[in-house]
Write a protein that holds these residues in place. Structure first.
Motif, PDB file in Angstrom:
ATOM      1  N   ALA A  13       0.801  -1.228   0.000  1.00 23.17           N
ATOM      2  CA  ALA A  13       0.000   0.000   0.000  1.00 23.17           C
ATOM      3  C   ALA A  13       0.826   1.268   0.000  1.00 23.17           C
ATOM      4  O   ALA A  13       0.259   2.369  -0.017  1.00 23.17           O
ATOM      5  N   SER A  14       2.150   1.168   0.000  1.00 24.89           N
ATOM      6  CA  SER A  14       2.964   2.369   0.226  1.00 24.89           C
ATOM      7  C   SER A  14       3.006   3.298  -0.970  1.00 24.89           C
ATOM      8  O   SER A  14       3.336   4.484  -0.823  1.00 24.89           O
ATOM      9  N   ALA A  15       2.680   2.808  -2.180  1.00 25.82           N
ATOM     10  CA  ALA A  15       2.797   3.663  -3.367  1.00 25.82           C
ATOM     11  C   ALA A  15       2.002   3.050  -4.509  1.00 25.82           C
ATOM     12  O   ALA A  15       1.444   1.949  -4.394  1.00 25.82           O
ATOM     13  N   ALA A  19      -1.535   2.537  -3.101  1.00 23.28           N
ATOM     14  CA  ALA A  19      -1.867   3.795  -2.433  1.00 23.28           C
ATOM     15  C   ALA A  19      -3.118   4.414  -3.036  1.00 23.28           C
ATOM     16  O   ALA A  19      -3.963   4.972  -2.320  1.00 23.28           O
ATOM     17  N   ALA A  22      -6.039   2.681  -1.636  1.00 24.71           N
ATOM     18  CA  ALA A  22      -6.279   3.114  -0.262  1.00 24.71           C
ATOM     19  C   ALA A  22      -7.075   4.417  -0.253  1.00 24.71           C
ATOM     20  O   ALA A  22      -8.030   4.575   0.528  1.00 24.71           O
ATOM     21  N   ARG A  23      -6.689   5.354  -1.105  1.00 22.98           N
ATOM     22  CA  ARG A  23      -7.423   6.629  -1.172  1.00 22.98           C
ATOM     23  C   ARG A  23      -8.854   6.414  -1.659  1.00 22.98           C
ATOM     24  O   ARG A  23      -9.793   7.035  -1.150  1.00 22.98           O
ATOM     25  N   LEU A  34      -2.961  -0.863   6.357  1.00 25.39           N
ATOM     26  CA  LEU A  34      -1.964  -0.679   5.311  1.00 25.39           C
ATOM     27  C   LEU A  34      -0.716  -1.483   5.644  1.00 25.39           C
ATOM     28  O   LEU A  34      -0.189  -1.380   6.755  1.00 25.39           O
ATOM     29  N   PRO A  41       6.563   5.768   4.133  1.00 26.61           N
ATOM     30  CA  PRO A  41       5.471   6.043   3.194  1.00 26.61           C
ATOM     31  C   PRO A  41       4.109   5.560   3.688  1.00 26.61           C
ATOM     32  O   PRO A  41       3.090   6.213   3.442  1.00 26.61           O
ATOM     33  N   LEU A  42       4.076   4.430   4.397  1.00 29.60           N
ATOM     34  CA  LEU A  42       2.803   3.938   4.926  1.00 29.60           C
ATOM     35  C   LEU A  42       2.222   4.906   5.944  1.00 29.60           C
ATOM     36  O   LEU A  42       1.023   5.210   5.926  1.00 29.60           O
ATOM     37  N   LEU A  45       0.874   8.002   4.298  1.00 30.64           N
ATOM     38  CA  LEU A  45      -0.415   7.724   3.675  1.00 30.64           C
ATOM     39  C   LEU A  45      -1.513   7.612   4.721  1.00 30.64           C
ATOM     40  O   LEU A  45      -2.619   8.145   4.532  1.00 30.64           O
ATOM     41  N   GLU A  48      -2.493  11.000   5.786  1.00 27.92           N
ATOM     42  CA  GLU A  48      -3.269  11.659   4.727  1.00 27.92           C
ATOM     43  C   GLU A  48      -4.719  11.174   4.718  1.00 27.92           C
ATOM     44  O   GLU A  48      -5.660  11.975   4.594  1.00 27.92           O
ATOM     45  N   THR A 191       2.414   5.994 -12.114  1.00 30.78           N
ATOM     46  CA  THR A 191       2.350   6.220 -10.675  1.00 30.78           C
ATOM     47  C   THR A 191       3.264   7.389 -10.343  1.00 30.78           C
ATOM     48  O   THR A 191       3.955   7.930 -11.204  1.00 30.78           O
TER      49      THR A 191
END
Length: 268
Positions: A13-15, A19, A22-23, A34, A41-42, A45, A48, A191
């Motif tokens: 899920a980090s990118a 990601a 996830a959004r 996540l 990065p996790l 996110l 966020e 991405t």
């Protein structure tokens, strides 16, 4: 009291597409778990998602190349008192450099991350979804799984093909249980990595713009499909055309069609 929020577990899920998914899920009112290998990065996110959507997002580190990782991850989730209502198997593996020039350990890790771990996580988590009468499983496969395999990335397409077939089998098994299963088969997807490393212009030159989609759009199409309980979805009209051609053309023509794939990407 409002309706209890459901929770989706996303691997990788980090990118990228993970990601973006996830959004997409957070925007639709889901909470998230996540997981990936990189905490920074996790956590960014997760922060966020909380700020933008009010979604709770737990961060759990896992390296799915470790054979014990799926069981350990599920145990860690239970220890936090969390329930997994949906599973997105998205974790990927960096592209290999040819069958004979790739370390066999890397091949083993690739198979663990992209094939074995999705199977094991599904087997661990589906019984609870069936018992509760609601669940979502989205397996991020690839257009490559519907095409002939390519030289230089020899195992990638076959692994993704397995994931598509396994998803279809699960879709059949889960009918009437309230659990939806979908294989998401994106083609080339932009991405944030292409922007961060300055390669967007290069990847656009390697393949025409019509072959590329944005991760946010792929995520939206994928989650729409799993909510509608479609067994498979391939985002993009041209990707569907390519998938159809890959299945209809004789092997000699189909292999010729994909034969330059690895060489073009190697120039990036």
């Amino acid at each position: 009291m409002g309706e209890e929020r459901r929770t989706i577990l996303i691997t990788g899920a980090s990118a990228g597409i993970g990601a973006a998914l996830a959004r997409e899920c957070a925007a639709r009112g889901y909470d998230l778990i996540l997981t990936a290998r990189r905490e920074g990065p996790l956590q960014a996110l997760a922060d966020e998602l909380q700020a933008r959507y009010g979604a709770a997002a737990a961060v759990l580190l896992a390296d799915l190349a470790d054979p014990e990782a799926p069981v350990r991850l599920v145990a860690d989730i239970a220890a936090r008192g969390l329930t997994v209502d949906g599973l997105i198997n998205n974790a990927g593996f960096s592209r290999t450099t040819g069958f004979l020039s790739t370390d066999p350990a890397a091949h083993s890790a690739m198979i663990r991350v992209m094939l074995t771990a999705p199977v094991e996580l599904s087997r661990l988590l589906l019984p609870g979804m069936v018992e509760r009468g609601w669940g979502r499983v989205l397996n991020v496969a690839s257009l490559a799984g519907q095409m002939p395999a390519t030289g230089g990335d020899t195992l990638y397409g076959p692994i993704k093909s397995f994931l598509i077939k396994a998803s279809q089998g699960l879709w059949l098994e889960m009918r009437g249980t309230g659990v939806h299963v979908t294989a998401l088969c994106p083609g080339y997807t932009y991405t944030e990595f292409h922007d961060v490393n300055g390669s967007r212009e290069q990847v656009s030159a390697a393949y025409p713009r019509w072959m590329w989609m944005d991760a946010d759009r792929v995520a939206r199409i994928g989650w729409d499909a799993v909510e509608a309980n479609r067994p498979r979805v391939t985002p993009g009209v041209m990707n569907n055309v390519l998938a159809a051609l890959g299945g209809l053309l004789p092997d000699a023509l189909a292999l010729k069609m994909v034969g330059g794939h690895a060489k073009r990407l190697d120039r990036l």
